[in-house]
Design a protein around this motif. Structure first.
Motif, short mmCIF file in Angstrom:
data_model
loop_
_atom_site.label_atom_id
_atom_site.label_comp_id
_atom_site.label_asym_id
_atom_site.label_seq_id
_atom_site.Cartn_x
_atom_site.Cartn_y
_atom_site.Cartn_z
N ILE A 117 58.41 -5.54 -61.92
CA ILE A 117 58.26 -4.79 -63.16
C ILE A 117 57.11 -3.80 -63.01
CG2 ILE A 117 57.82 -4.95 -65.65
CD1 ILE A 117 60.32 -6.41 -64.71
N GLU A 118 57.36 -2.58 -63.43
CA GLU A 118 56.31 -1.58 -63.38
C GLU A 118 56.08 -1.08 -64.80
OE1 GLU A 118 56.72 1.53 -60.30
OE2 GLU A 118 56.14 2.88 -61.91
N VAL A 119 54.82 -1.01 -65.21
CA VAL A 119 54.53 -0.52 -66.56
C VAL A 119 54.04 0.91 -66.49
CG1 VAL A 119 53.35 -1.00 -68.72
CG2 VAL A 119 53.73 -2.84 -67.09
N VAL A 120 54.66 1.78 -67.28
CA VAL A 120 54.21 3.16 -67.38
C VAL A 120 53.35 3.25 -68.64
CG1 VAL A 120 54.90 5.56 -67.45
CG2 VAL A 120 56.41 3.86 -66.42
N TYR A 121 52.03 3.37 -68.45
CA TYR A 121 51.15 3.45 -69.62
C TYR A 121 51.11 4.88 -70.14
CZ TYR A 121 49.72 -1.24 -68.44
OH TYR A 121 49.73 -2.59 -68.18
N MET A 122 51.41 5.03 -71.40
CA MET A 122 51.47 6.36 -72.01
C MET A 122 50.39 6.47 -73.08
SD MET A 122 54.61 8.04 -71.41
CE MET A 122 56.01 7.73 -70.41
N ASP A 123 49.54 7.43 -72.92
CA ASP A 123 48.43 7.58 -73.85
C ASP A 123 48.83 8.48 -75.02
OD1 ASP A 123 45.99 7.69 -75.01
OD2 ASP A 123 45.09 9.02 -73.52
N GLU A 124 48.68 7.98 -76.25
CA GLU A 124 49.00 8.83 -77.39
C GLU A 124 47.84 8.96 -78.37
OE1 GLU A 124 48.79 6.49 -79.63
OE2 GLU A 124 50.51 5.15 -79.70
N LEU A 125 46.67 8.49 -78.01
CA LEU A 125 45.45 8.67 -78.80
C LEU A 125 45.58 8.19 -80.24
CD1 LEU A 125 45.08 12.36 -77.66
CD2 LEU A 125 43.40 10.65 -77.05
N CYS A 126 46.62 7.43 -80.52
CA CYS A 126 46.89 6.98 -81.90
C CYS A 126 47.15 8.18 -82.80
CB CYS A 126 45.73 6.15 -82.43
SG CYS A 126 46.04 5.46 -84.02
N ASP A 127 47.53 9.28 -82.21
CA ASP A 127 47.74 10.51 -82.96
C ASP A 127 49.25 10.70 -83.14
OD1 ASP A 127 48.12 13.08 -83.76
OD2 ASP A 127 46.80 13.99 -82.28
N PRO A 128 49.72 10.85 -84.38
CA PRO A 128 51.16 10.98 -84.59
C PRO A 128 51.79 12.10 -83.76
CG PRO A 128 50.05 10.69 -86.67
CD PRO A 128 48.97 10.79 -85.64
N LYS A 129 51.11 13.23 -83.61
CA LYS A 129 51.68 14.34 -82.83
C LYS A 129 51.86 13.94 -81.37
CE LYS A 129 48.56 17.46 -83.80
NZ LYS A 129 47.68 16.85 -84.80
N GLU A 130 50.81 13.32 -80.82
CA GLU A 130 50.88 12.89 -79.42
C GLU A 130 51.95 11.81 -79.25
OE1 GLU A 130 49.22 13.96 -76.75
OE2 GLU A 130 48.14 15.47 -77.90
#
Lengths: 383, 298
Positions: free
Chosen positions: A69-82
């Motif tokens: 299993i590989e996890v792709v961590y996606m950063d969204e800054l807790c920002d709705p736009k991101e």
């Protein structure tokens, strides 16, 4: 000469890509979308800790049917736009079969339409907003977004009952963070509290990012409350607790699961004493598997488990079980998760038994703990 | 009623003097090279982190640790100028502005890599015990010695800064540069040295502000510089950007407006009230409270 060089390079790249595609056939990729940088990075870090532990454990046992299993961590800054951008890039990437996330309700709500439209199963460990239950279905009525956490309305009402029945409060001041979480929780709390005959003597809001809350607290103090409900997260919660004492607002403080982190104790110090909080995960009520998880977590990260990590660990576990049972296919994974609708078909994780209702919401109990002697200790539970 | 008003005034003043300390850094750099150094908030953050690191990792006592953090930030301010702004001295002003924003984001993330993203408590054990005691508690005015210390340090630094600018050779050179860089160079002033000095001075004061804030609120985080920077920038504009006394006044006015706005209007409009004051001032006094109307050289 130059042209020949290019040709060699192209062949090399093609060969690499080819060998790569072979190697990657043995890998199953899942996404994990949360804030990993920016002001909310500490919370994303909690989620990452839980997810990475679960995935490492599964991989150490040989993965799922031989696939790592590989996890792709996606950063969204807790920002709705991101979050909307991140969900779109997940939708484009066919190799990602499911998502653990998002952390914040606001971000989760912004990402939902993409997941629903493209048919990507997603499970949030922490997003508690009530609205999510109305927006997680596609046109056929299939639920794509699940969550391994109770809803704000449940928690808010629970807290109101606790404040009245166990803490005996009569005049409550409310200090809330101006976002989906803070407002949702506060609304549910106030509605139930009023029903129970409590007077809400003051209500103030704050915006994340400012370190100073003294003006609002001074105003709340003037209203003469006997309890202060802080509807927000532990970073600001700790500052509020500390500053409440500084402005002379020495009343009983209580909050919700957003308070559940050791950092609350470190930042608020003595002012944290006697704070009550609800949590979906309580160490003393947890079984042996959870105790083992807590020990491992402590060794690995050098801090105590918070509910975000525990829920993220279980959310990843649920997704991985669905992949194991249904195969690495988005639609089948969703189908499997939707079928986990009775206690018998549920998932026994460290945060208790999880199964979903028709809205994809887990039915989780709430526990109460309090701060005593600089530590979180179990408080009297509400039956 | 009066009691609450006085309490709010104290809340606002404490906030305001801290804004003022950061704002002078903005205003001095702007005064000298007309650059809005958006990375200034990050220097404030670095000051706090360095101070805590000196205390907890090297065991340096509280006051020397502050002094050391000031020195490091002063050096860092100079480095920032040399690396990021000096190469762009002759470029359009917009280029330098964008670089400043870039540096701000870079430094924030660098701090996150070095110290982690979690907010940290200040090393309270190093803070002298008397600072935590109550100094005044009369008629709703509740002051701790720490607040008195914050006021005293701010006033002391402002006084020192004012004397430096008005009474010393280097201060004269700074003022000369602010008037006309080319002419100042022709008069034999080492322009780059003066600019470096300005960055050093502003950064050292920013570092003090960072330490004071993190002691006062007992928290420091890699992102703390952003909001503080924006507020201090607003304070500098409010006072008249380029004017040092203006930055001080602007900071205090902004802090008090915020506290009274949150206390009497609505806590959600806290920033709104502060910015409304800013807009009103700029509408009626475009150069800010203490700024002079300048005829643009262009």
């Amino acid at each position: 000469m130059k042209r020949k060089g290019w040709l060699v390079a192209c062949i090399a790249v093609a060969a690499l890509a080819f060998s790569g595609s072979h190697a990657f056939a043995d890998v199953i990729r899942i996404g994990c979308a949360s804030p990993f940088t920016g002001a909310l990075a500490p919370y994303g870090d909690n989620v990452k800790a839980g997810v990475s532990m679960m995935v490492e454990e599964v991989n150490a046992k040989g993965g799922i049917n031989g696939s790592m299993i590989e996890v792709v961590y996606m950063d969204e800054l807790c920002d709705p736009k991101e979050a909307a951008t991140v969900s779109a890039s997940i939708a484009r990437d066919d190799t990602i079969v499911g998502v653990v996330g998002h952390l914040c309700s606001s971000a989760h709500l912004a990402a939902l339409p993409t997941y629903v439209r493209h048919g990507i199963p997603v499970i949030s460990p922490t997003a508690t907003s009530v609205t999510i239950s109305d927006q997680n279905r596609d046109r056929k009525g299939l639920v794509w977004a699940f969550r391994d956490v109770y809803r704000d309305d449940f928690q808010g009402m629970f807290l109101a009952r606790y404040a009245v029945e166990k803490l005996g409060l009569k005049r409550i001041a409310v200090f809330y963070e101006n976002n989906d979480y803070g407002i949702g929780l506060k609304d549910a709390f106030e509605k139930k509290a009023k029903e129970l005959g409590v007077e809400i003597v003051g209500e103030e809001a704050y915006v994340k990012g400012t370190p100073d809350f003294t003006p609002q607290l001074t105003k709340l103090k003037a209203a003469g409350p006997d309890g202060l409900f802080i509807s927000g997260y532990y970073n600001e919660g700790a500052l509020i607790a500390d500053q409440a004492r500084k402005v002379g607002l020495d009343v009983l403080k209580f909050g919700a699961d957003g308070f559940d982190n050791e950092d609350y104790l470190k930042l608020a110090k003595d002012a944290a004493e006697g704070t009550y909080l609800t949590v979906p995960f309580l160490a003393s009520e947890a079984g042996p598997a959870a105790q083992e998880f807590m020990t491992k977590y402590r060794e690995r990260f050098g801090r105590e488990v918070d509910y975000m990590s525990a829920n993220a660990y279980d959310a990843a576990g649920i997704l991985l079980r669905a992949i194991e049972q249904a195969g690495p296919d988005r639609a089948k994974i969703r189908e499997y998760m939707a079928s986990m609708d009775t206690p018998e078909k549920g998932y026994a994780g460290v945060s208790g038994l999880t199964y979903f209702d028709a809205n994809g919401d887990a039915q989780k109990p709430a526990f109460v703990k309090m701060v005593k002697g600089g530590k979180f200790v179990p408080a009297e539970q509400l039956k | 009623m009066l009691e609450q008003f006085l309490a709010q005034l104290v809340n606002g003043l404490t906030l305001g003097v801290i804004y003022a300390l950061i704002a002078v850094g903005y205003t001095m750099v702007y005064g000298v090279i007309e650059l809005i150094n958006f990375a200034h908030g990050e220097i404030y953050m670095l000051g706090a982190f360095l101070c805590v690191t000196f205390i907890s990792a090297l065991g340096i006592p509280f006051y020397p640790a502050i002094a050391l953090a000031m020195l490091c930030c002063a050096a860092f301010g100079i480095l920032l100028d040399i690396v990021a702004y000096r190469p762009l001295r002759k470029a359009p002003r917009l280029a330098a502005l964008i670089t400043a924003i870039g540096m701000s984001i870079f430094l924030q993330n660098l701090a996150m890599v070095i110290w982690g993203s979690r907010p940290k408590p200040f090393a309270q054990e190093a803070v002298p015990a008397y600072l935590k005691l109550t100094a005044v508690d009369v008629a709703g005015v509740h002051l701790t010695w720490l607040q008195v210390f914050i006021f005293a340090v701010t006033i002391g630094m402002m006084g020192g800064l004012y004397l430096t600018i008005t009474r010393t050779r280097i201060g004269t050179a700074m003022r000369a540069l602010a008037q006309n860089k080319t002419a100042a160079a022709l008069m034999g002033i080492n322009v780059n040295f003066v600019i470096s000095f300005t960055f050093a001075l502003g950064s050292a004061m920013g570092a003090v502000a960072g330490v004071l804030v993190s002691v006062y609120y007992n928290t420091l985080s890699p992102t703390m510089g952003y909001v503080a920077g924006v507020k201090a920038f607003a304070a500098a504009v409010l006072g008249g950007i380029g004017s040092v006394p203006g930055a001080m006044l602007g900071g205090v006015v902004l802090g008090v407006a915020e506290a009274l706005g949150a206390g009497y209007v609505s806590s959600l409009y806290r920033d709104g009230v502060a910015y409304a004051v800013l807009i009103a001032v700029i509408l009626f006094r475009p150069s800010g409270l203490l700024g002079r109307a300048v005829i643009d050289k262009a």
